[in-house]
Design a protein around this motif. Structure first.
Motif, PDB file in Angstrom:
ATOM      1  N   GLY A   1      33.321  23.717  47.505  1.00 28.37           N
ATOM      2  CA  GLY A   1      34.039  24.330  46.392  1.00 28.37           C
ATOM      3  C   GLY A   1      33.107  24.917  45.348  1.00 28.37           C
ATOM      4  N   ILE A   2      31.997  24.232  45.102  1.00 22.83           N
ATOM      5  CA  ILE A   2      31.017  24.708  44.116  1.00 22.83           C
ATOM      6  C   ILE A   2      30.400  26.025  44.573  1.00 22.83           C
ATOM      7  CG2 ILE A   2      28.686  24.243  43.230  1.00 22.83           C
ATOM      8  CD1 ILE A   2      29.552  21.324  42.897  1.00 22.83           C
ATOM      9  N   VAL A   3      29.990  26.085  45.832  1.00 24.11           N
ATOM     10  CA  VAL A   3      29.377  27.313  46.346  1.00 24.11           C
ATOM     11  C   VAL A   3      30.371  28.470  46.300  1.00 24.11           C
ATOM     12  CG1 VAL A   3      28.372  28.402  48.382  1.00 24.11           C
ATOM     13  CG2 VAL A   3      27.735  26.055  47.787  1.00 24.11           C
ATOM     14  N   MET A   4      31.633  28.221  46.679  1.00 28.17           N
ATOM     15  CA  MET A   4      32.648  29.274  46.651  1.00 28.17           C
ATOM     16  C   MET A   4      32.909  29.744  45.226  1.00 28.17           C
ATOM     17  SD  MET A   4      34.576  31.265  48.359  1.00 28.17           S
ATOM     18  CE  MET A   4      34.538  30.498  49.996  1.00 28.17           C
ATOM     19  N   THR A   5      32.927  28.796  44.264  1.00 33.61           N
ATOM     20  CA  THR A   5      33.136  29.155  42.866  1.00 33.61           C
ATOM     21  C   THR A   5      32.010  30.037  42.352  1.00 33.61           C
ATOM     22  OG1 THR A   5      34.303  27.061  42.469  1.00 33.61           O
ATOM     23  CG2 THR A   5      33.467  28.234  40.542  1.00 33.61           C
ATOM     24  N   GLN A   6      30.777  29.704  42.724  1.00 37.14           N
ATOM     25  CA  GLN A   6      29.626  30.479  42.275  1.00 37.14           C
ATOM     26  C   GLN A   6      29.681  31.911  42.819  1.00 37.14           C
ATOM     27  OE1 GLN A   6      26.621  31.592  43.896  1.00 37.14           O
ATOM     28  NE2 GLN A   6      25.339  31.935  42.087  1.00 37.14           N
ATOM     29  N   VAL A   7      30.069  32.056  44.087  1.00 37.78           N
ATOM     30  CA  VAL A   7      30.190  33.382  44.698  1.00 37.78           C
ATOM     31  C   VAL A   7      31.256  34.200  43.976  1.00 37.78           C
ATOM     32  CG1 VAL A   7      30.871  34.615  46.786  1.00 37.78           C
ATOM     33  CG2 VAL A   7      29.335  32.654  46.952  1.00 37.78           C
ATOM     34  N   THR A   8      32.390  33.563  43.643  1.00 32.74           N
ATOM     35  CA  THR A   8      33.484  34.249  42.946  1.00 32.74           C
ATOM     36  C   THR A   8      33.057  34.705  41.564  1.00 32.74           C
ATOM     37  OG1 THR A   8      35.092  32.886  44.155  1.00 32.74           O
ATOM     38  CG2 THR A   8      35.876  34.047  42.184  1.00 32.74           C
ATOM     39  N   VAL A   9      32.373  33.820  40.826  1.00 30.82           N
ATOM     40  CA  VAL A   9      31.899  34.162  39.484  1.00 30.82           C
ATOM     41  C   VAL A   9      30.932  35.336  39.542  1.00 30.82           C
ATOM     42  CG1 VAL A   9      30.455  33.334  37.570  1.00 30.82           C
ATOM     43  CG2 VAL A   9      32.270  31.885  38.489  1.00 30.82           C
ATOM     44  N   GLU A  10      30.031  35.318  40.508  1.00 31.48           N
ATOM     45  CA  GLU A  10      29.066  36.412  40.655  1.00 31.48           C
ATOM     46  C   GLU A  10      29.774  37.732  40.945  1.00 31.48           C
ATOM     47  OE1 GLU A  10      25.508  37.744  43.721  1.00 31.48           O
ATOM     48  OE2 GLU A  10      25.816  35.611  43.324  1.00 31.48           O
ATOM     49  N   LEU A  11      30.804  37.687  41.799  1.00 31.51           N
ATOM     50  CA  LEU A  11      31.537  38.907  42.140  1.00 31.51           C
ATOM     51  C   LEU A  11      32.234  39.485  40.912  1.00 31.51           C
ATOM     52  CD1 LEU A  11      32.621  40.877  44.271  1.00 31.51           C
ATOM     53  CD2 LEU A  11      34.502  39.281  44.681  1.00 31.51           C
ATOM     54  N   LEU A  12      32.916  38.624  40.135  1.00 36.04           N
ATOM     55  CA  LEU A  12      33.610  39.093  38.941  1.00 36.04           C
ATOM     56  C   LEU A  12      32.631  39.638  37.910  1.00 36.04           C
ATOM     57  CD1 LEU A  12      36.256  36.232  38.542  1.00 36.04           C
ATOM     58  CD2 LEU A  12      36.615  38.528  39.459  1.00 36.04           C
ATOM     59  N   ALA A  13      31.496  38.954  37.751  1.00 43.04           N
ATOM     60  CA  ALA A  13      30.491  39.412  36.785  1.00 43.04           C
ATOM     61  C   ALA A  13      29.905  40.759  37.184  1.00 43.04           C
ATOM     62  CB  ALA A  13      29.380  38.368  36.660  1.00 43.04           C
ATOM     63  N   SER A  14      29.828  41.001  38.501  1.00 43.77           N
ATOM     64  CA  SER A  14      29.253  42.265  38.956  1.00 43.77           C
ATOM     65  C   SER A  14      30.113  43.457  38.546  1.00 43.77           C
ATOM     66  CB  SER A  14      29.064  42.249  40.484  1.00 43.77           C
ATOM     67  OG  SER A  14      30.309  42.300  41.162  1.00 43.77           O
ATOM     68  N   PHE A  15      31.430  43.272  38.498  1.00 42.94           N
ATOM     69  CA  PHE A  15      32.298  44.364  38.066  1.00 42.94           C
ATOM     70  C   PHE A  15      32.072  44.672  36.584  1.00 42.94           C
ATOM     71  CE2 PHE A  15      34.904  42.991  41.783  1.00 42.94           C
ATOM     72  CZ  PHE A  15      34.849  44.180  42.470  1.00 42.94           C
ATOM     73  N   VAL A  16      31.903  43.632  35.781  1.00 37.86           N
ATOM     74  CA  VAL A  16      31.598  43.839  34.367  1.00 37.86           C
ATOM     75  C   VAL A  16      30.220  44.478  34.213  1.00 37.86           C
ATOM     76  CG1 VAL A  16      31.280  42.708  32.137  1.00 37.86           C
ATOM     77  CG2 VAL A  16      33.046  41.885  33.707  1.00 37.86           C
ATOM     78  N   GLY A  17      29.246  43.988  34.990  1.00 31.53           N
ATOM     79  CA  GLY A  17      27.901  44.532  34.920  1.00 31.53           C
ATOM     80  C   GLY A  17      27.842  45.993  35.321  1.00 31.53           C
ATOM     81  N   GLY A  18      28.561  46.356  36.370  1.00 30.50           N
ATOM     82  CA  GLY A  18      28.594  47.749  36.795  1.00 30.50           C
ATOM     83  C   GLY A  18      29.188  48.658  35.738  1.00 30.50           C
TER      84      GLY A  18
END
Length: 425
Positions: free
Chosen positions: A45-62
């Motif tokens: 669950g921790i690894v999946m949460t980290q991947v999700t957070v990174e994906l969402l942050a990438s949209f803001v970063g872009g």
């Protein structure tokens, strides 16, 4: 030719190498850490949460990379990384240990990575040309693989008993990469270029920016083609590794004059991975010269085909020699398609929204990971041969979808360049 690249490109390659080298000593094994501290289910669950957070942050970063520039996002991301690595270092020290703080810092690393990656990708496109991009992406691919290989070797040896030392190296490297980014990398964002992202900064503005990207049909088709090929990439750590573990019985093997050793499915998968990485490191320069000045489309399609054939064989065969040969085939395909696809991608993105486009392109990896995980379930239904045929289908889909997207983009580009009188006639 390396010296002819823009200074930003050379610096980013160095920064990327240092970051991946130190990061791959730890993060490939982070699930083991959380499994040991909190249990296997929680670790997943921790690894999946980290991947999700990174994906969402990438949209803001872009989005922000297209509003305030590339360098601010790079600096912010590197600062957050340094802070997070320091937190992980303190939370795994001799005088204090906290899996909860380590998890919080891991989420912060996901945010940092999501913010800086789209900006870094956009910057590479900003300062490169069509003639240099294939070479640039080939060198980037080489540095990624050699840093991963070296990092995994060090991490595999020291992670269990010397985590604090590895985290200290990681934190030290982050200070170096932050210094390089802050002092030497120059801004490449053209502030005089017409801005097409919304003027507001709220969630609606971010979503509106990506609504434009989604409406770019050629780019979406090209992205779907990328998802199809990356769905194969992540089968190795899912269906194929589990299949080899179950079907390859332990046996004693002797190579040349070396002492005999026991080989099982897990060790075989490790050897196949090492073979793939070594071949990439050794052949990437030759491959870059081979494909230089050639049309990207046919080279990429040949690469997709070889990649699919290699993975299709890995899906069902237990012949050890054949498996090693299949890795050679898929590696050649990988060397052909990775730089050419990146070069074509750089051509079709909207220049005024490169950050948003590169963030959206990040779905290729994330959705590919999801398909990789689904391979475990599908493999139980269709069997080894069925999975091999499915892998070939994915390769065909990658070719078809990528070609559809690129052809549509080509037609649109030519139509836009035609005189208005011709368009109206």
């Amino acid at each position: 030719m390396f010296k002819s690249l823009h200074p930003n490109i050379r610096l980013r390659l160095c920064v990327t190498f240092l970051s991946r080298l130190s990061g791959s000593m730890i993060f490939p094994f982070i699930a083991i850490y959380f499994s040991r501290e909190l249990g296997t289910t929680v670790a997943g669950g921790i690894v999946m949460t980290q991947v999700t957070v990174e994906l969402l942050a990438s949209f803001v970063g872009g989005y922000w990379a297209d509003r305030i520039g590339r360098k601010p996002l790079l600096v912010i991301g590197e600062c957050l990384n340094a802070f997070a690595f320091l937190g992980m270092l303190l939370a795994n020290s001799l005088w204090w240990s906290s899996a909860g703080v380590t998890f919080a810092m891991l989420l912060l690393i996901g945010i940092a990575t999501g913010l800086l990656n789209p900006a870094a990708d956009a910057m590479l496109i900003d300062v490169s040309t069509k003639e240099t991009r294939t070479y640039m992406y080939s060198i980037n691919y080489w540095t990624r693989n050699i840093s991963l290989m070296l990092g995994l070797m060090v991490g595999g040896w020291f992670f269990q008993n010397h985590l604090f030392g590895l985290l200290f190296v990681l934190f030290s490297m982050s200070l170096i990469t932050l210094t390089i980014t802050l002092l030497f990398i120059r801004e490449t964002y053209d502030r005089h270029h017409p801005v097409t992202v919304p003027a507001s900064n709220g969630l609606h503005a971010v979503l509106s920016s990506y609504r434009t990207v989604v409406r770019d049909i050629p780019f979406v088709w090209f992205t779907l083609g990328g998802i199809a090929i990356y769905a194969l990439e992540f089968q190795r750590v899912n269906f194929i590794s589990i299949r080899l573990e179950h079907e390859i019985a332990a046996r004693t093997v002797r190579l040349f004059d070396f002492p005999p050793f026991t080989l099982d499915g897990v060790k075989l998968m490790s050897l196949l991975t090492v073979e793939n990485t070594l071949l990439i490191v050794l052949l990437v320069s030759f491959a870059a010269k081979l494909i230089r000045n050639r049309s990207e489309q046919p080279v990429m399609y040949v690469g997709f085909t070889l990649f699919g054939l290699g993975y299709a064989y890995l899906a069902f065969s237990n012949q050890i020699a054949g498996l090693f040969l299949a890795v050679i085939v898929l590696t050649i395909g990988e060397l052909l398609y990775v730089p050419t696809r990146q070069t074509m991608l750089a051509s079709i993105v909207d220049e005024s929204k490169r950050g948003s486009y590169m963030a959206f392109n990040g779905l290729v990896v994330q959705v590919g990971k999801m398909f990789g995980a689904l391979g475990l379930f599908v493999g139980g239904l269709v069997g080894d041969i069925g999975m091999g045929l499915l892998y070939l289908l994915f390769a065909i889909m990658a070719i078809g979808l990528s070609r559809l997207g690129y052809v549509k983009w080509n037609r649109q580009t030519k139509a836009m360049k035609m005189p208005a009188a011709i368009i109206k006639s």
